[in-house]
Design an enzyme around this catalytic site. Structure first.
Site, mmCIF file in Angstrom:
data_model
loop_
_atom_site.group_PDB
_atom_site.id
_atom_site.type_symbol
_atom_site.label_atom_id
_atom_site.label_comp_id
_atom_site.label_asym_id
_atom_site.label_seq_id
_atom_site.Cartn_x
_atom_site.Cartn_y
_atom_site.Cartn_z
ATOM 1 N N ASP A 1 0.842 -1.193 0.000
ATOM 2 C CA ASP A 1 0.000 0.000 0.000
ATOM 3 C C ASP A 1 0.886 1.255 0.000
ATOM 4 O O ASP A 1 1.952 1.274 0.643
ATOM 5 C CB ASP A 1 -0.858 -0.020 1.274
ATOM 6 C CG ASP A 1 -1.654 1.254 1.446
ATOM 7 O OD1 ASP A 1 -2.634 1.425 0.725
ATOM 8 O OD2 ASP A 1 -1.239 2.091 2.277
ATOM 9 N N GLU B 1 1.557 -0.373 -4.956
ATOM 10 C CA GLU B 1 0.554 0.630 -5.302
ATOM 11 C C GLU B 1 1.273 1.951 -5.532
ATOM 12 O O GLU B 1 1.719 2.615 -4.602
ATOM 13 C CB GLU B 1 -0.488 0.795 -4.201
ATOM 14 C CG GLU B 1 -1.562 1.788 -4.620
ATOM 15 C CD GLU B 1 -2.265 2.472 -3.469
ATOM 16 O OE1 GLU B 1 -1.705 2.513 -2.361
ATOM 17 O OE2 GLU B 1 -3.386 2.963 -3.676
HETATM 18 O O1 ZXY Z 1 -9.957 12.223 2.000
HETATM 19 C C1 ZXY Z 1 -9.329 11.233 2.332
HETATM 20 N N1 ZXY Z 1 -7.966 11.080 2.057
HETATM 21 C C2 ZXY Z 1 -7.221 12.112 1.338
HETATM 22 C C3 ZXY Z 1 -7.180 11.774 -0.164
HETATM 23 C C4 ZXY Z 1 -6.714 10.316 -0.376
HETATM 24 O O2 ZXY Z 1 -5.353 10.214 0.075
HETATM 25 C C5 ZXY Z 1 -4.861 8.975 0.483
HETATM 26 C C6 ZXY Z 1 -4.040 8.216 -0.338
HETATM 27 C C7 ZXY Z 1 -3.610 8.638 -1.663
HETATM 28 C C8 ZXY Z 1 -4.505 9.091 -2.636
HETATM 29 C C9 ZXY Z 1 -4.035 9.466 -3.888
HETATM 30 C C10 ZXY Z 1 -2.676 9.402 -4.184
HETATM 31 O O3 ZXY Z 1 -2.171 9.773 -5.413
HETATM 32 C C11 ZXY Z 1 -1.799 8.932 -3.217
HETATM 33 O O4 ZXY Z 1 -0.474 8.852 -3.532
HETATM 34 C C12 ZXY Z 1 -2.250 8.545 -1.961
HETATM 35 O O5 ZXY Z 1 -3.523 7.014 0.070
HETATM 36 C C13 ZXY Z 1 -3.804 6.515 1.313
HETATM 37 C C14 ZXY Z 1 -3.252 5.298 1.691
HETATM 38 C C15 ZXY Z 1 -3.515 4.778 2.953
HETATM 39 O O6 ZXY Z 1 -2.962 3.602 3.331
HETATM 40 C C16 ZXY Z 1 -4.339 5.454 3.846
HETATM 41 C C17 ZXY Z 1 -4.901 6.677 3.474
HETATM 42 O O7 ZXY Z 1 -5.696 7.348 4.325
HETATM 43 C C18 ZXY Z 1 -4.637 7.221 2.196
HETATM 44 C C19 ZXY Z 1 -5.193 8.497 1.773
HETATM 45 O O8 ZXY Z 1 -5.937 9.150 2.560
HETATM 46 C C20 ZXY Z 1 -10.037 10.088 3.074
HETATM 47 C C21 ZXY Z 1 -10.157 10.390 4.547
HETATM 48 C C22 ZXY Z 1 -8.919 9.733 5.146
HETATM 49 C C23 ZXY Z 1 -8.712 8.487 4.318
HETATM 50 N N2 ZXY Z 1 -9.252 8.874 3.028
HETATM 51 C C24 ZXY Z 1 -9.005 8.229 1.850
HETATM 52 O O9 ZXY Z 1 -9.483 8.704 0.809
HETATM 53 C C25 ZXY Z 1 -8.193 6.997 1.822
HETATM 54 C C26 ZXY Z 1 -7.671 6.656 0.620
HETATM 55 C C27 ZXY Z 1 -6.870 5.429 0.386
HETATM 56 C C28 ZXY Z 1 -6.677 4.439 1.365
HETATM 57 C C29 ZXY Z 1 -5.908 3.322 1.069
HETATM 58 C C30 ZXY Z 1 -5.318 3.194 -0.201
HETATM 59 O O10 ZXY Z 1 -4.575 2.085 -0.525
HETATM 60 C C31 ZXY Z 1 -5.522 4.192 -1.167
HETATM 61 O O11 ZXY Z 1 -4.951 4.048 -2.365
HETATM 62 C C32 ZXY Z 1 -6.275 5.295 -0.863
#
Ligand code: ZXY
Ligand code: CA
Length: 458
Positions: free
Chosen positions: A187, A218
């Protein structure tokens, strides 16, 4: 070079997102083994935070590497791995090792460990302040140093350059290898230095059956950022998010089906590309500019996934979801941290809010197609009036009609004979004549796909 999936030639993993271990074991035995799936990607198995609203992303905030999570206990995890392995289905674990729980959180995790993120206190590992980067928030994805060394949405960022941190992560992965898993989804790999990931890989054992664990990283690279998937291909497979966009666009405009692998976009080479139509995050609307197909558009989704599985690009993963109405919503639950059982209806579909895309005929039956044609290239490519067809070497032939209807004589590249359409599970057949031609008929708006293989049922 961890690119061998160790799947005896099988080509597709299914992501049983948020399924309990007991339900995954049952699905291995009653469905996945029969359909020829290589394995299952399971949700993070380590201890995670519990939030009152139980959002799905709470599992992506680790508290420790103890194998007790919302999906079950370590004993249930071991039972799942053993029962799936017994029927030839491997387990790939989603490992969250870029960070621990987010700042501002404290309390008790899913295995009962105490923690306090603001004090960088994770006694369940243990990790303390010196094992984390100083706090800065990632603001500029144009700066590779910031993306790796700062915090993603306040998630306490581990310093994988630190030997103790490397040892604890390796200990976690080696424990999983001892239990019989076949590999890992890393991740948020984009947020770790490739050299640090490599140093951790070098601390890992061979698999009990020999060979190295499979890795797929990822790396959300949709172009436009300095961090590229190619930085990680030395460490295994790398997720190729642009392919999801291309396929999503092409099922809406078939003319583009001939160009879904576009190295002009910087896409990863096929031998390292880990590909899918949607994933647990972007199916909720983040990223992809609205071209990501999900189960919410069943017809387009079936065509996108059938094409993913038919095409000669990458190593494939099929998403298996639960129904949701808001992007944070967790899995079907009777309340609290409970997860509802997966129930199977008489027609093979799932109940209790589980979607089970992997059981839809145009998806589940394409897995055997992809296995049968592995290693062959596309030939006899036909694309006109919203119809596409091609052979894969002399091993298989695939056709798909955007409007659900097709009636055309085409060159299949296959030996003469009668072939079952895998998609209708033999309710329709195809006769190939001595010159390899066949009368291709599709008459099903819901499953507008035809797939035949040499050596299949007839
Ligand atoms: O608005 C949110 N997050 C901000 C935008 C998404 O950014 C995240 C990315 C992310 C997004 C885009 C990118 O280009 C990047 O490099 C990273 O990766 C993550 C990986 C994690 O293990 C845990 C996380 O909370 C995130 C995360 O927040 C909501 C609330 C908190 C968790 N979450 C989320 O939206 C959670 C998203 C999430 C969780 C697990 C994942 O494996 C993932 O790909 C995304
Ligand atoms: Ca990091």
């Amino acid at each position: 070079e961890y690119t061998d999936p160790h799947c005896d030639g099988k080509q597709t993993i299914v992501h049983l997102f948020e399924w309990k271990w007991a339900d995954i074991a049952l699905e291995c035995e009653r469905f996945l083994s029969k359909k020829g799936f290589c394995g299952v990607q399971v949700s993070p198995a380590n201890e995670h935070i519990y939030k009152d609203s139980a959002p799905w992303w709470q599992r992506y905030q680790p508290i420790s590497y103890k194998l007790q999570s919302r999906s079950g206990t370590e004993a249930e995890f071991v039972d799942m791995v053993n029962r799936c392995r017994a029927v030839g289905v491997r387990i790939y674990v989603d490992v969250v090792v870029n960070h621990m729980a987010g700042l501002g959180q404290s309390g008790v995790g899913s295995a009962g460990s105490n923690f306090n993120s603001d004090n960088y206190d994770f006694p369940g590992v243990p990790f303390t302040r010196e094992h984390f980067h100083p706090h800065c928030e990632i603001k500029n994805y144009g700066d590779p140093n910031e993306v790796r060394n700062c915090y993603l949405v306040a998630l306490t960022d581990l310093d994988q350059h630190n030997d103790y941190v490397r040892d604890k992560i390796a200990e976690f992965l080696n424990h999983l290898i001892d239990l019989g898993v076949a590999g890992f989804r890393v991740d948020a790999a984009k947020h770790m230095w490739p050299a640090d990931i490599s140093a951790i890989q070098q601390r890992l054992k061979d698999l009990p059956e020999g060979g190295r664990p499979m890795f797929y990283h990822e790396v959300i690279d949709q172009g436009g950022e300095p961090i590229k998937t190619q930085e990680y291909t030395g460490l295994g497979y790398v997720t190729e998010f642009r392919y999801s966009i291309k396929i999503g666009q092409a099922v809406q405009n078939f003319d583009q089906l001939g160009n879904v692998v576009d190295f002009g976009w910087g896409m990863t080479d096929s031998g390292h590309a880990f590909v899918f139509v949607d994933n647990h995050d972007n199916q909720r609307g983040h990223g992809g500019g609205g071209s990501i197909m999900t189960f919410k558009r069943p017809r387009e989704y079936r065509m996108a996934t059938a094409y993913l599985l038919a095409n000669d690009y990458g190593f494939t993963r099929v998403m298996s979801s639960y129904d949701f109405h808001s992007s944070d919503q967790g899995p079907p639950s009777s309340g609290g941290q409970n997860i509802k059982d997966v129930t199977i209806n008489g027609d093979g579909s799932c109940g209790n809010g589980w979607i089970c895309e992997h059981r839809w005929p145009s998806i589940g039956n394409m897995v055997a197609f992809r296995n049968a044609v592995a290693g062959t290239s596309k030939q006899n490519f036909y694309l006109q009036n919203n119809e596409v067809a091609f052979s894969r070497g002399n091993k298989g032939f695939f056709a798909m009609a955007k409007n659900g209807h097709m009636d055309k004589t085409l060159q299949t590249g296959l030996p003469a004979g009668d072939y079952c359409n895998l998609i209708t599970e033999c309710r329709t057949k195809v006769t190939v004549d001595g010159s390899g031609n066949a009368h291709i008929v599709i008459n099903d708006p819901n499953e507008p796909v035809l797939a035949i293989i040499v050596g299949g049922p007839s």
